[in-house]
Design an enzyme around this catalytic site. Structure first.
Site, PDB file in Angstrom:
ATOM      1  N   SER A  11       0.846  -1.196   0.000  1.00 42.67           N
ATOM      2  CA  SER A  11       0.000   0.000   0.000  1.00 42.67           C
ATOM      3  C   SER A  11       0.874   1.236   0.000  1.00 42.67           C
ATOM      4  O   SER A  11       1.641   1.469   0.946  1.00 42.67           O
ATOM      5  CB  SER A  11      -0.895   0.002   1.245  1.00 42.67           C
ATOM      6  OG  SER A  11      -1.432   1.295   1.435  1.00 42.67           O
ATOM      7  N   HIS A  69      -8.617   1.370  -3.566  1.00 46.38           N
ATOM      8  CA  HIS A  69      -9.510   1.207  -2.409  1.00 46.38           C
ATOM      9  C   HIS A  69     -10.138   2.559  -2.091  1.00 46.38           C
ATOM     10  O   HIS A  69      -9.460   3.460  -1.586  1.00 46.38           O
ATOM     11  CB  HIS A  69      -8.657   0.674  -1.235  1.00 46.38           C
ATOM     12  CG  HIS A  69      -9.385   0.503   0.049  1.00 46.38           C
ATOM     13  ND1 HIS A  69      -8.745   0.266   1.254  1.00 46.38           N
ATOM     14  CD2 HIS A  69     -10.712   0.521   0.353  1.00 46.38           C
ATOM     15  CE1 HIS A  69      -9.630   0.155   2.217  1.00 46.38           C
ATOM     16  NE2 HIS A  69     -10.841   0.316   1.704  1.00 46.38           N
ATOM     17  N   ASP A 178      -6.544  -6.006   5.082  1.00 42.92           N
ATOM     18  CA  ASP A 178      -6.027  -4.645   4.917  1.00 42.92           C
ATOM     19  C   ASP A 178      -5.911  -3.942   6.267  1.00 42.92           C
ATOM     20  O   ASP A 178      -6.899  -3.536   6.867  1.00 42.92           O
ATOM     21  CB  ASP A 178      -6.967  -3.879   3.981  1.00 42.92           C
ATOM     22  CG  ASP A 178      -6.380  -2.548   3.542  1.00 42.92           C
ATOM     23  OD1 ASP A 178      -5.222  -2.264   3.871  1.00 42.92           O
ATOM     24  OD2 ASP A 178      -7.100  -1.802   2.847  1.00 42.92           O
TER      25      ASP A 178
HETATM   26  C1  DX5 Z   1      -6.050   1.870   5.949  1.00 42.35           C
HETATM   27  C2  DX5 Z   1      -5.690   1.466   4.542  1.00 42.35           C
HETATM   28  C3  DX5 Z   1      -4.598   0.466   4.446  1.00 42.35           C
HETATM   29  C4  DX5 Z   1      -3.279   0.946   4.983  1.00 42.35           C
HETATM   30  C5  DX5 Z   1      -2.563  -0.217   5.600  1.00 42.35           C
HETATM   31  O1  DX5 Z   1      -7.219   2.628   5.939  1.00 42.35           O
HETATM   32  O2  DX5 Z   1      -6.824   0.926   3.868  1.00 42.35           O
HETATM   33  O3  DX5 Z   1      -4.441   0.007   3.101  1.00 42.35           O
HETATM   34  O4  DX5 Z   1      -2.449   1.498   3.998  1.00 42.35           O
HETATM   35  O5  DX5 Z   1      -1.429   0.264   6.214  1.00 42.35           O
HETATM   36  P1  DX5 Z   1      -0.575  -0.616   7.251  1.00 42.35           P
HETATM   37  O6  DX5 Z   1      -0.068  -1.807   6.500  1.00 42.35           O
HETATM   38  O7  DX5 Z   1       0.483   0.327   7.672  1.00 42.35           O
HETATM   39  O8  DX5 Z   1      -1.508  -1.008   8.364  1.00 42.35           O
HETATM   40 ZN    ZN Z   2      -6.537  -0.007   1.817  1.00 43.39          ZN
END
Ligand code: DX5
Ligand code: ZN
Length: 228
Positions: A11, A69, A178
């Site tokens: 991400s 997303h 996610d």
């Molecule tokens: C949160 C996002 C995620 C985020 C995950 O709202 O949808 O995709 O980037 O980040 P990490 O891996 O740092 O939890």
């Molecule tokens: Zn996400």
């Protein structure tokens, strides 16, 4: 021991935006399967991130699919824009759609794979009537809005429920996890039935670099699988 099959979707929320193209190319070279792009509007979630222009910029350098997303209200208004910007798949939140069926049909009509995302409090049953319309289900394993949060363990039973539902109808639907994915949590998520691990912080902010972050996730997933 059969090899575990899953995809890694870094991400870019956790990337260095001053050198976004380099970060994306590094993730791709290290074996990322998809690039996950988090769109936030400051209304559905308490944070603002990026829009179609950034998706377009990533599409110029990436050769792997872009997984967009949408954490925005009224996502129907922007589906076409994101499709035109180079999204391969677009996910909308159940909680943000008054007419989820219509929004999913719109994504497919725009030529993208339709995805649906579920907040931690939303049950699997919320999407039982649209299973034939989706290519992926994003199970939020944190409350959406920010990277770097802690994985919510109670989402594991929802992943198991969804895996059971998908298998019972023989559908080809990815389950994404996610939020809070790292070497300590990826194993449980995959064992519960997830097929795509979305990871921001532990990939882009790994102290030894992006490739090391991806390698660590793969190693952790394999180790857990070996213990099954
Ligand atoms: C949160 C996002 C995620 C985020 C995950 O709202 O949808 O995709 O980037 O980040 P990490 O891996 O740092 O939890
Ligand atoms: Zn996400």
């Amino acid at each position: 021991m059969s090899d575990i099959v899953f995809k890694i979707a870094p991400s870019i929320l956790a990337a260095d935006f001053g050198c976004l193209a380099e970060n994306v190319l590094a993730a791709q070279a290290a074996g990322a399967d998809l690039i996950h792009i988090d769109i936030m509007d400051g209304r559905f979630v308490p944070n603002i991130t990026m829009g179609p222009m950034v998706v377009e910029a990533v599409a110029k350098v990436a050769t792997i699919p872009l997984d967009v997303h949408l954490m925005i209200v009224e996502p129907e208004k922007f589906v076409q824009r994101f499709a035109d910007s180079g999204a391969a798949t677009i996910s909308v939140h159940v909680e943000a759609c008054r007419h989820l069926h219509r929004a999913l049909a719109q994504i497919a009509a725009a030529g993208c794979g339709a995805g649906v995302a579920l907040n931690p409090h939303t049950p699997a049953s919320a999407i039982s009537e649209v299973m034939d319309m989706v290519r992926l289900i994003n199970v939020m394993t944190v409350n959406p809005g920010f990277g770097g949060q802690q994985f919510i363990n109670s989402t594991l039973s929802k992943i198991r429920n969804l895996r059971g539902l998908i298998d019972s109808i023989g559908a080809d639907i990815d389950i994404e996890v996610d939020g809070g994915i790292n070497s300590a949590t990826i194993g449980a998520a995959l064992s519960a039935g997830a097929t795509v691990a979305i990871a921001g912080t532990c990939v882009f902010q790994h102290e030894a670099g992006i490739a090391a972050g991806i390698a660590e996730l793969r190693r952790a997933a394999r180790e857990l699988h070996g213990e099954d």
